[in-house]
Design a protein around this motif. Structure first.
Motif, short mmCIF file in Angstrom:
data_model
loop_
_atom_site.label_atom_id
_atom_site.label_comp_id
_atom_site.label_asym_id
_atom_site.label_seq_id
_atom_site.Cartn_x
_atom_site.Cartn_y
_atom_site.Cartn_z
N ILE A 1 41.77 38.79 43.77
CA ILE A 1 41.53 37.75 44.97
C ILE A 1 41.59 36.55 44.27
O ILE A 1 42.41 35.82 44.87
N THR B 1 44.83 37.91 47.33
CA THR B 1 44.79 39.07 48.33
C THR B 1 43.71 39.96 47.96
O THR B 1 43.36 40.05 46.77
N ARG B 2 43.16 40.71 48.99
CA ARG B 2 42.08 41.64 48.55
C ARG B 2 42.76 43.33 48.52
O ARG B 2 43.35 43.50 49.49
#
Length: 544
Positions: free
Chosen positions: A495, A500-501
């Protein structure tokens, strides 16, 4: 047009950047001459033979291969016949390879069974049948081979055993289907990459020129499997073509005891070797005897998968005190459709870090051209030049390679005149106008958990292909709590660094992640295992 390395150029044509290697040297040995080294009696090939190791001069190797060729002809092989075999790192496989070419046949390098006992894809048998493969050389049970209907199984042991009779070397040409290799990480219906004899021989000269091989100086040592193009072409055939000493060992030795690689380099006084990135990482994690001497190492190719800067630094911290110079590490990029090698860095310079953590893989080899759209964002990489495959063998027949350029399936960019490869385009997501590759997530994961993990695989999520999921194979003795803590640390780092997760992080037991024949993780197969819940019992911990 700008010169970026001796003979190599970079130029912009409209919106495209063209990287071009120097002209292919003239006067190189033909493939027929490479496998018939009549004149060489003071250089040797050392190779496993059962539980022992044998050392043969080039002339002795040629005589043994001539005997194998005679037996193949007696068994019915005719010029142009295709002969399938699984090439292991043993004398029988080397003699089979050279014997088939001496007898005027084409070699089809079939993939082996995986370490978990899985058979090669049954589609391979269909490809072999469609291409008219008449023989399969092996001592395995026919039920464990992709043996096509009608093909004749020949015993490798019987073909290659020592013969007291002296056989003349057949004066036959190697056919257009000189070598067929199946791409190691292919998905769906398998394809065989067909390489002609002139393209193979010319590319061997290009690789040898890039390494500056010298017969009186160099000694090549490799554990890379011969059923993979880096082990077969870049190592064994390159050594034979250059007429230098070659020492082969079994890949399982390195897998079980990573310290054997550098130890053998010292014991054999090696100057040339090669390995994928994961091998440098494993080799950096084990202790060594302080008396090892690696000061003779000139070239250690690093290719086959995306290079990770931290892995190279870790390797250097361990190997440099033993005499292994940073400048000996030679990052490279290649693919079976380009015979094996496509680019490499300059000898003696060592790895160089480019933008966004990408390691440079250098400039094209002799006879190679690359085309990319101009810019700093990763874009499709296209291959051109003389060192290319002639086409694919498929279950639908032969598909010739057409056009000036071949789409490699990779994405990359040019920085300071050198290629940087971002990853495979089939495992990428778009986020806020930029691309995030599976390899980006994997690089971060290795940086966070190197001491606690064996491998990892990132891929587009099954239910949401706009995001990535991750599977991490932990080291032995890791318990569920430790695995969960690592999963949280990795997800937080992804992250922070990529924005982005991950949809999920699954921590699995050793031996779970499927790998290609060259040891690379198979992301597509890993996704399939998860979608079918085939690894459910092997999951230690999971974040969703």
């Amino acid at each position: 047009m700008t010169t970026v390395a001796p003979g190599a150029t970079v130029s912009e044509v409209g919106a495209e950047t063209i990287l071009a290697g120097p002209a292919l040297p003239t006067g190189f040995l033909s493939l027929e001459e490479i496998v018939r080294p009549h004149e060489v009696t003071d250089r040797y090939v050392t190779v496993p033979d059962g539980s022992d190791t044998v050392r043969l001069s080039y002339r002795e190797l040629m005589e043994r291969a001539a005997s194998t060729a005679a037996r193949l002809r007696k068994a019915g092989l005719t010029p142009g016949s295709s002969v399938a075999c699984v090439l292991h790192n043993d004398l029988g496989s080397v003699l089979t390879l050279l014997g088939v070419w001496m007898a005027g046949g084409g070699v089809v390098s079939a993939p082996p069974r995986s370490g978990r006992g899985a058979l090669p894809g049954q589609g391979i048998a269909g490809v072999l049948e469609r291409m008219g493969c008449e023989f399969f050389v092996s001592d395995e049970d026919s039920a464990e081979l992709p043996l096509p209907p009608g093909a004749r199984l020949l015993s490798q042991g019987a073909l290659t055993e020592r013969d007291s009779e002296r056989h003349s070397v057949p004066d036959l040409s190697v056919p257009d289907n000189a070598l067929v290799q199946f791409t190691s990480g292919s998905v769906g219906t398998p394809k065989g990459v067909v390489v002609g004899p002139t393209e193979l021989a010319g590319h061997l000269k290009a690789v040898a020129t890039g390494m500056e091989l010298e017969q009186d100086r160099d000694r090549l040592v490799s554990w890379l499997p011969l059923y993979h193009d880096m082990g077969l072409v870049a190592m064994l055939l390159n050594g034979l073509a250059a007429r230098i000493d070659v020492v082969l060992s079994n890949p399982t030795g390195f897998a079980k005891r990573p310290a054997t690689w550098l130890t053998s380099l010292s014991e054999e006084r090696a100057t040339i070797t090669a390995a994928p990135n994961f091998a440098y990482r494993l080799a950096a994690a084990v202790p060594y005897a302080p008396e090892l001497d690696l000061s003779r190492m000139r070239v250690s190719l690093s290719g086959g998968e995306r290079l990770q800067w931290e892995s190279l630094l870790d390797f250097n911290r361990v190997a440099e005190p033993l005499g292994f110079a940073w400048g000996a590490i030679q990052p490279s990029y290649g693919l079976a459709e380009g015979v094996v090698g496509t680019t490499s860095t300059t000898i003696g310079r060592g790895p160089r870090l480019g933008p966004n953590g990408h390691v440079s893989v250098g400039v094209p080899l002799a006879g190679v051209r690359l085309k990319l759209r101009t810019g700093t964002e990763p874009v499709p990489v296209h291959l051109g030049g003389s060192s290319r495959f002639s086409g694919y063998q498929t279950t639908d027949g032969f598909e010739p390679s057409t056009g000036e350029w071949h789409d490699t399936g990779d994405a990359g960019f040019v920085y300071e005149g050198e290629l940087h490869v971002s990853g495979r385009r089939n495992e990428v997501i778009a986020l806020a106008g930029r691309n995030i590759f599976a390899e980006d997530v994997e690089a971060i994961t290795h940086g966070v958990g190197a001491a606690q993990m064996r491998a990892c695989a990132a891929f587009r999520d099954i239910e949401d292909d706009t995001r990535l999921a991750l599977v991490i194979e932990v080291a032995r003795q890791t318990d569920a709590d430790e695995a969960l803590a690592l999963a949280r640390e990795v997800r937080t780092s992804v992250i922070k660094l990529l924005g982005t997760r991950l949809t999920s992080v699954r921590m699995v037991r050793p031996g779970t992640i499927p790998r290609t024949t060259s040891g690379k993780v198979q992301r597509a197969r890993c996704r399939d295992l998860i979608s079918s819940d085939a690894i459910g019992s092997r999951v230690l911990a999971e974040l969703v």
